[in-house]
Design an enzyme around this catalytic site. Structure first.
Site, PDB file in Angstrom:
ATOM      1  CB  THR A 117      -0.713  -0.066   1.130  1.00 44.50           C
ATOM      2  OG1 THR A 117      -1.530  -1.324   1.285  1.00 44.50           O
ATOM      3  CG2 THR A 117      -2.001   0.951   1.070  1.00 44.50           C
ATOM      4  CE  LYS A 202      -4.710  -1.996   0.839  1.00 41.88           C
ATOM      5  NZ  LYS A 202      -5.137  -3.214   1.579  1.00 41.88           N
ATOM      6  NE  ARG A 209     -12.311  -2.432   7.441  1.00 40.28           N
ATOM      7  CZ  ARG A 209     -13.454  -3.091   8.045  1.00 40.28           C
ATOM      8  NH1 ARG A 209     -14.553  -3.040   7.434  1.00 40.28           N
ATOM      9  NH2 ARG A 209     -13.410  -3.606   9.103  1.00 40.28           N
ATOM     10  CB  CYS A 256      -3.975  -2.015   6.699  1.00 37.20           C
ATOM     11  SG  CYS A 256      -3.031  -3.489   6.742  1.00 37.20           S
ATOM     12  CE  LYS A 311      -7.950  -8.599  12.395  1.00 40.06           C
ATOM     13  NZ  LYS A 311      -8.608  -8.426  11.071  1.00 40.06           N
TER      14      LYS A 311
HETATM   15  N1  SAJ Z   1     -12.004  -1.916  14.042  1.00 41.18           N
HETATM   16  C1  SAJ Z   1     -12.958  -1.310  14.708  1.00 41.18           C
HETATM   17  N2  SAJ Z   1     -14.343  -1.370  14.545  1.00 41.18           N
HETATM   18  C2  SAJ Z   1     -14.764  -2.074  13.338  1.00 41.18           C
HETATM   19  C3  SAJ Z   1     -13.698  -2.874  12.527  1.00 41.18           C
HETATM   20  C4  SAJ Z   1     -12.404  -2.775  12.889  1.00 41.18           C
HETATM   21  O1  SAJ Z   1     -12.869  -0.738  15.891  1.00 41.18           O
HETATM   22  O2  SAJ Z   1     -15.954  -2.256  13.091  1.00 41.18           O
HETATM   23  C5  SAJ Z   1     -10.466  -2.011  14.447  1.00 41.18           C
HETATM   24  C6  SAJ Z   1     -10.089  -3.223  14.742  1.00 41.18           C
HETATM   25  O3  SAJ Z   1     -10.462  -3.579  16.289  1.00 41.18           O
HETATM   26  C7  SAJ Z   1      -8.661  -3.193  14.537  1.00 41.18           C
HETATM   27  C8  SAJ Z   1      -8.688  -1.967  13.322  1.00 41.18           C
HETATM   28  O4  SAJ Z   1      -9.731  -1.318  13.567  1.00 41.18           O
HETATM   29  O5  SAJ Z   1      -8.045  -2.309  15.702  1.00 41.18           O
HETATM   30  C9  SAJ Z   1      -8.455  -2.559  11.842  1.00 41.18           C
HETATM   31  O6  SAJ Z   1      -9.108  -3.881  11.849  1.00 41.18           O
HETATM   32  P1  SAJ Z   1      -9.628  -4.350  10.398  1.00 41.18           P
HETATM   33  O7  SAJ Z   1     -10.412  -5.493  10.596  1.00 41.18           O
HETATM   34  O8  SAJ Z   1     -10.705  -3.331   9.934  1.00 41.18           O
HETATM   35  O9  SAJ Z   1      -8.682  -4.235   9.423  1.00 41.18           O
HETATM   36  P2  SAJ Z   1      -7.022  -5.252   9.542  1.00 41.18           P
HETATM   37  O10 SAJ Z   1      -5.954  -4.084   9.591  1.00 41.18           O
HETATM   38  O11 SAJ Z   1      -7.259  -6.539  10.136  1.00 41.18           O
HETATM   39  O12 SAJ Z   1      -7.194  -5.460   7.964  1.00 41.18           O
HETATM   40  C10 SAJ Z   1      -7.486  -4.671   6.760  1.00 41.18           C
HETATM   41  C11 SAJ Z   1      -8.636  -5.540   5.966  1.00 41.18           C
HETATM   42  N3  SAJ Z   1      -9.693  -4.520   5.861  1.00 41.18           N
HETATM   43  C12 SAJ Z   1     -10.885  -5.055   5.922  1.00 41.18           C
HETATM   44  O13 SAJ Z   1     -11.474  -4.349   5.174  1.00 41.18           O
HETATM   45  C13 SAJ Z   1     -11.293  -5.968   6.832  1.00 41.18           C
HETATM   46  C14 SAJ Z   1      -7.836  -6.082   4.878  1.00 41.18           C
HETATM   47  O14 SAJ Z   1      -8.940  -6.191   3.894  1.00 41.18           O
HETATM   48  C15 SAJ Z   1      -7.058  -5.174   4.164  1.00 41.18           C
HETATM   49  O15 SAJ Z   1      -6.508  -5.666   2.905  1.00 41.18           O
HETATM   50  C16 SAJ Z   1      -5.785  -4.832   5.170  1.00 41.18           C
HETATM   51  O16 SAJ Z   1      -6.464  -4.286   6.335  1.00 41.18           O
HETATM   52  C17 SAJ Z   1      -4.671  -4.101   4.595  1.00 41.18           C
HETATM   53  O17 SAJ Z   1      -3.751  -4.706   3.975  1.00 41.18           O
HETATM   54  O18 SAJ Z   1      -4.835  -2.829   4.431  1.00 41.18           O
END
Ligand code: SAJ
Length: 413
Positions: A117, A202, A209, A256, A311
């Site tokens: 990224t 990306k 999010r 990420c 997480k």
């Molecule tokens: N989190 C929240 N609330 C939510 C979702 C997540 O507080 O509703 C927090 C999580 O607890 C964590 C952080 O955000 O601390 C990120 O978690 P995540 O599950 O959204 O993302 P990552 O970092 O594990 O992985 C993401 C992935 N994104 C998603 O859309 C789920 C993945 O698809 C990406 O490719 C990756 O980042 C990346 O490489 O960028």
């Protein structure tokens, strides 16, 4: 094809394995000789479902790991491009090093694919000039492609195979070569665009999010003020067919989501106020949690921090909100004892469940591990006072209340 995968981390290693088991000759490259040795012995530090089995088959099919790039048909760059924390911009150190190591092996008709990224424009303005230093012309003599990975930690292999892929390239030949490579293991759709659009897409995904989570966090604070349970409110709001509010919580960690929005922001900070605000809201969550805790348990008390991973159901502690929470707890005069069923290597001492709750005044749930969902509070008998503060809405409140616990839920009470 002979493919040289540069970077054997969370994305590089599983990708190298998938390419090898699907018929390519793969050389995996890491600067870390310990990691190289481990991989060649079939061992990996990455804890993902199925990774060890996949690595074993890949080694049988001809994957080899080494510390230096070699000549190949394709070079796949899966290195980490970090955030320069001071300036909140892309730090190109790793990319420059990787590109230079590839440039010295580049031959006509090769294809170089960047998966990391990066800020928009990086492939054209940073990577291409570095590769062209060897005298060949990009997209004429050799081809350059940007193809971001989109897999989620915790379900990496499944998502690497099944998610849709975007191939960004300016040359038709680059697109065709990259499609040939990815279609050997990707079952999702493969779509084409140019490299700068692919880089932007990306970042837009992860920024969406981050901003969404920030909105939910803000709504959680507002709901607390009026005695509304934000979790119930979000559940009901999400029944609307065009609403998809994310989950509030103790902060955004991982490699990420907390980093990528800055790569968009650096394009023009004056035009990126929403991104900046979202980052600030999410970065402020650990301190908000500790402030809330202060009204529930007084300083000098011992807090059992449940879950230090960033997480649920992962062992990854990178940028975990729990780390800042523990630091703030200590700064505010609390004692903290951390327990995590997934994590083995951490900045602070880790305790078993029983040791972590011994003489503790409050459990603070920070990571949403599934183990915490079904935890039986009746089995916890060694605490000084029975209090639990759930920042993820993961415990069964009724069960804990019945067991004599004073329960606090972030975004509700
Ligand atoms: N989190 C929240 N609330 C939510 C979702 C997540 O507080 O509703 C927090 C999580 O607890 C964590 C952080 O955000 O601390 C990120 O978690 P995540 O599950 O959204 O993302 P990552 O970092 O594990 O992985 C993401 C992935 N994104 C998603 O859309 C789920 C993945 O698809 C990406 O490719 C990756 O980042 C990346 O490489 O960028």
């Amino acid at each position: 094809m002979k493919i040289c995968v540069i970077g054997l981390g969370y994305i590089g290693l599983p990708t190298a394995c998938l390419l090898a088991v699907n018929g390519h000759q793969v050389i995996g490259v890491s600067r870390n000789s310990k990691i190289v040795d481990e991989i060649n012995k079939g061992q990996t530090r990455i804890k993902e479902n199925g990774i060890e089995k996949l690595l074993t088959s890949a080694l049988q099919k001809g994957l080899t790991a080494t510390t230096n790039a070699t000549g190949a048909d394709c070079f796949l760059l899966c290195i980490s491009v970090d955030l320069d924390e001071k300036n909140k911009r892309c730090d190109y150190t790793n990319l420059i090093q990787a590109a230079e190591s590839v440039a010295s092996h580049l031959k006509p008709k090769n294809v170089v694919i960047l998966e990391s990224t990066v800020t928009p424009g990086t492939t054209k303005n940073i990577l291409v000039p570095l590769l062209e230093k060897n005298g060949l012309k990009a997209n004429k003599d050799f081809f350059v492609v940007y193809c971001p990975e989109r897999a989620i930690p915790g379900n990496l292999i499944q998502e690497l195979v099944n998610n849709n892929r975007i191939i960004g390239a300016s040359s038709g030949q680059g697109k065709t070569l990259a499609k040939g490579i990815y279609s050997s293991f990707v079952k999702g759709q493969i779509v084409f665009t140019d490299e700068t659009t692919a880089e932007t897409v990306k970042l837009m995904e992860n920024t969406y999010r981050d901003v969404n989570i920030a909105l939910s966090n803000e709504l959680a604070n507002l709901c607390e003020k009026i005695g509304v349970d934000v979790w119930e409110a979000i559940k009901l709001a999400n029944m609307h067919p065009r609403v998809d509010l994310h989950r509030p919580g103790p902060g955004v960690g991982g490699y990420c989501i907390q980093k990528d929005p800055w790569f968009l922001h650096q394009i023009d900070s004056a035009q990126a106020k929403l991104i900046e605000t979202a980052r600030s809201i999410n970065d402020g969550r650990p301190s908000y949690v500790v402030e809330k805790l202060k009204g529930f348990v007084r300083p000098n008390s011992t807090i059992s921090v449940f879950g230090v991973a960033f997480k649920g159901n992962v062992d990854d502690v990178r940028e975990s909100p729990a780390t800042e929470i523990i630091e703030l707890l200590l700064l505010n005069g609390y004692k903290a004892k951390a327990y995590d069923p997934y994590v083995t290597d951490y900045k602070f001492e880790l305790f078993s469940l029983e040791e972590a709750t011994k003489d503790s005044d409050c459990i603070l749930v920070v990571a949403d591990h599934s183990e915490f969902k079904g935890l039986d509070p009746k089995g916890i008998v060694n605490m000084k006072s029975r209090k639990i503060f759930d920042t993820r809405n993961i415990i069964d409140e009724e069960v804990w209340l019945e067991s004599g616990f004073d329960v606090k839920l972030l975004g509700a009470s």
